[in-house]
Design a protein around this motif. Structure first.
Motif, mmCIF file in Angstrom:
data_model
loop_
_atom_site.group_PDB
_atom_site.id
_atom_site.type_symbol
_atom_site.label_atom_id
_atom_site.label_comp_id
_atom_site.label_asym_id
_atom_site.label_seq_id
_atom_site.Cartn_x
_atom_site.Cartn_y
_atom_site.Cartn_z
ATOM 1 N N UNK A 57 0.622 -1.229 0.072
ATOM 2 C CA UNK A 57 -0.051 -0.373 -0.328
ATOM 3 C C UNK A 57 0.797 1.209 0.180
ATOM 4 N N UNK A 58 2.917 1.232 0.597
ATOM 5 C CA UNK A 58 3.152 2.415 0.160
ATOM 6 C C UNK A 58 4.052 2.421 -1.297
ATOM 7 N N UNK A 59 4.128 1.211 -1.726
ATOM 8 C CA UNK A 59 5.287 0.845 -2.464
ATOM 9 C C UNK A 59 5.059 2.435 -3.553
ATOM 10 N N UNK A 60 6.000 3.083 -3.793
ATOM 11 C CA UNK A 60 6.275 3.928 -5.201
ATOM 12 C C UNK A 60 6.526 3.834 -5.622
ATOM 13 N N UNK A 61 6.477 4.490 -7.311
ATOM 14 C CA UNK A 61 7.696 4.611 -8.761
ATOM 15 C C UNK A 61 9.271 4.034 -8.227
ATOM 16 N N UNK A 62 9.562 5.380 -7.598
ATOM 17 C CA UNK A 62 10.911 5.568 -7.215
ATOM 18 C C UNK A 62 11.299 4.360 -6.753
ATOM 19 N N UNK A 63 10.379 3.664 -4.976
ATOM 20 C CA UNK A 63 10.622 2.796 -4.956
ATOM 21 C C UNK A 63 10.535 1.846 -5.519
ATOM 22 N N UNK A 64 10.402 1.521 -6.668
ATOM 23 C CA UNK A 64 10.019 0.416 -7.488
ATOM 24 C C UNK A 64 11.154 0.496 -8.326
ATOM 25 N N UNK A 65 11.466 1.445 -9.438
ATOM 26 C CA UNK A 65 12.464 1.419 -9.925
ATOM 27 C C UNK A 65 14.109 0.569 -9.337
ATOM 28 N N UNK A 66 13.586 1.277 -7.681
ATOM 29 C CA UNK A 66 15.618 0.910 -7.311
ATOM 30 C C UNK A 66 15.669 -0.430 -6.789
ATOM 31 N N UNK A 67 13.884 -0.688 -6.562
ATOM 32 C CA UNK A 67 14.323 -2.305 -6.142
ATOM 33 C C UNK A 67 14.565 -3.368 -7.032
ATOM 34 N N UNK A 68 14.354 -3.153 -8.509
ATOM 35 C CA UNK A 68 14.359 -3.928 -9.612
ATOM 36 C C UNK A 68 15.266 -4.027 -9.899
ATOM 37 N N UNK A 69 15.830 -2.702 -10.239
ATOM 38 C CA UNK A 69 17.251 -2.533 -10.460
ATOM 39 C C UNK A 69 18.340 -3.075 -9.936
ATOM 40 N N UNK A 70 18.616 -2.686 -8.194
ATOM 41 C CA UNK A 70 19.499 -3.706 -7.220
ATOM 42 C C UNK A 70 18.909 -4.691 -6.781
ATOM 43 N N UNK A 71 17.973 -5.040 -6.187
ATOM 44 C CA UNK A 71 17.511 -5.925 -5.370
ATOM 45 C C UNK A 71 17.005 -7.002 -6.696
ATOM 46 N N UNK A 72 16.984 -7.158 -7.592
ATOM 47 C CA UNK A 72 16.178 -7.798 -7.764
ATOM 48 C C UNK A 72 17.558 -7.730 -8.916
ATOM 49 N N UNK A 73 18.318 -6.994 -9.329
ATOM 50 C CA UNK A 73 19.661 -6.679 -9.930
ATOM 51 C C UNK A 73 18.489 -7.105 -12.154
ATOM 52 N N UNK A 74 17.686 -6.132 -12.170
ATOM 53 C CA UNK A 74 17.353 -5.927 -13.573
ATOM 54 C C UNK A 74 17.333 -4.649 -13.522
#
Length: 321
Positions: free
Chosen positions: A271-288
């Motif tokens: 309920x709090x995930x935003x676009x910037x949060x998803x960009x960072x987690x996708x790029x670095x946490x998920x290594x994509x």
């Protein structure tokens, strides 16, 4: 007389001399703007072009595989792949929800605080400093303080205050972990931390309104509310538009608050995930990196469109149409 002689001398100057003078004056603009243009190119244009280029590749950090060109696949997956599009659109919706609440509330609150501290009272400088202090605090410290306020147990400051005023009839609530209140908690924290910045800008606009207009309105027996509507608001119209536009851009950049509060593990991320949060987690946490770059490009385009529409709907006085 001196100006007349100088203008006559300029008219009688040789054409080559006049051209050299005009060329030197015409170069002053680009020279003065060069530092800002260089910084914009280094920190905005080049990274954006790099993100566009990376979005066309399947790219992973610390991978022995060479980047593979896949064209527009990353963009099509954002809207066609259910596993990715659902989270992408949900994060985008959270951003719009956050902006729809923060922009009007924070702008109105900043205007109210600016009107309050614009008064000529003894010790007003102290109140201005107190209102501005949340902005200078490190956001990590602010997150720790608000994590204690929103703590889920009886020792949370907000739960303790509610229990005190209700006589214990209302039990503790998980403000950050509940999907119904998690975004609201982020909104309250963000407004508290950022409203002083808009307040300072609006305070400058209020102090630029000529005092003669208020005196003329008083002579016409205009009340405080009438002076606010017909003198104050028109006088700071351009400042209000600028503050609303700036707050809109900042609200779409929401990341730090969600990330820092999420480190405790008690925040409802969905309920709090935003676009910037998803960009960072996708790029670095998920290594994509490629997918994260595509999200960043689409998000920047959306924010630009929103800013342009807002700018078109509410124009500043004296702006070029």
């Amino acid at each position: 007389m001196t100006l007349l002689i100088r203008s006559q001398a300029e008219r009688t100057a040789p054409p080559a001399r006049r051209r050299r003078r005009l060329s030197s004056h015409s170069l002053m603009g680009p020279v003065m703007a060069a530092p800002a243009l260089i910084l914009l190119a280094v920190f905005l244009a080049i990274p954006f072009l790099g993100a566009i280029a990376m979005s066309f590749y399947r790219l992973q950090l610390n991978s022995t595989r060479a980047p593979r060109f896949i064209g527009l696949e990353q963009y099509s997956r954002l809207f066609a792949d259910p596993d990715i599009s659902a989270a992408f659109l949900h994060s985008l919706g959270n951003n719009f929800t956050f902006a729809a609440v923060v922009v009007p509330v924070q702008t109105a609150l900043a205007l109210g605080l600016a009107l309050l501290v614009n008064g000529k009272l003894r010790g007003m400088a102290v109140f201005r400093t107190m209102f501005f202090m949340p902005l200078v605090f490190p956001l990590a410290l602010v997150a720790v303080v608000w994590r204690l306020i929103f703590a889920r147990d009886d020792h949370g400051l907000l739960n303790s205050a509610i229990s005190l005023f209700t006589g214990g009839s209302v039990g503790p609530h998980d403000w950050l972990g509940s999907s119904a209140t998690a975004m609201g908690a982020i909104i309250v924290m963000s407004i508290w931390q950022s409203v002083s910045f808009q307040m300072i800008i609006l305070l400058g606009g209020l102090q630029a309104v000529p005092h003669d207009l208020y005196e003329a309105a008083s002579l016409d027996r205009a009340g405080r509310w009438s002076q606010f509507l017909h003198v104050t608001v028109p006088g700071i119209r351009n400042t209000l538009i600028f503050v609303a536009l700036l707050t809109t851009v900042f609200s779409f950049r929401l990341f730090d608050q969600v990330y820092l509060l999420g480190q405790s593990g008690s925040v409802d991320i969905e309920s709090t995930q935003t676009m910037m949060y998803q960009v960072i987690t996708t790029g670095y946490d998920q290594n994509n990196i490629g997918q994260g770059a595509a999200m960043a490009v689409v998000f920047l385009v959306i924010v630009t469109i929103v800013a342009v529409i807002q700018r078109r709907l509410v124009r500043q006085e004296g702006s070029i149409r």
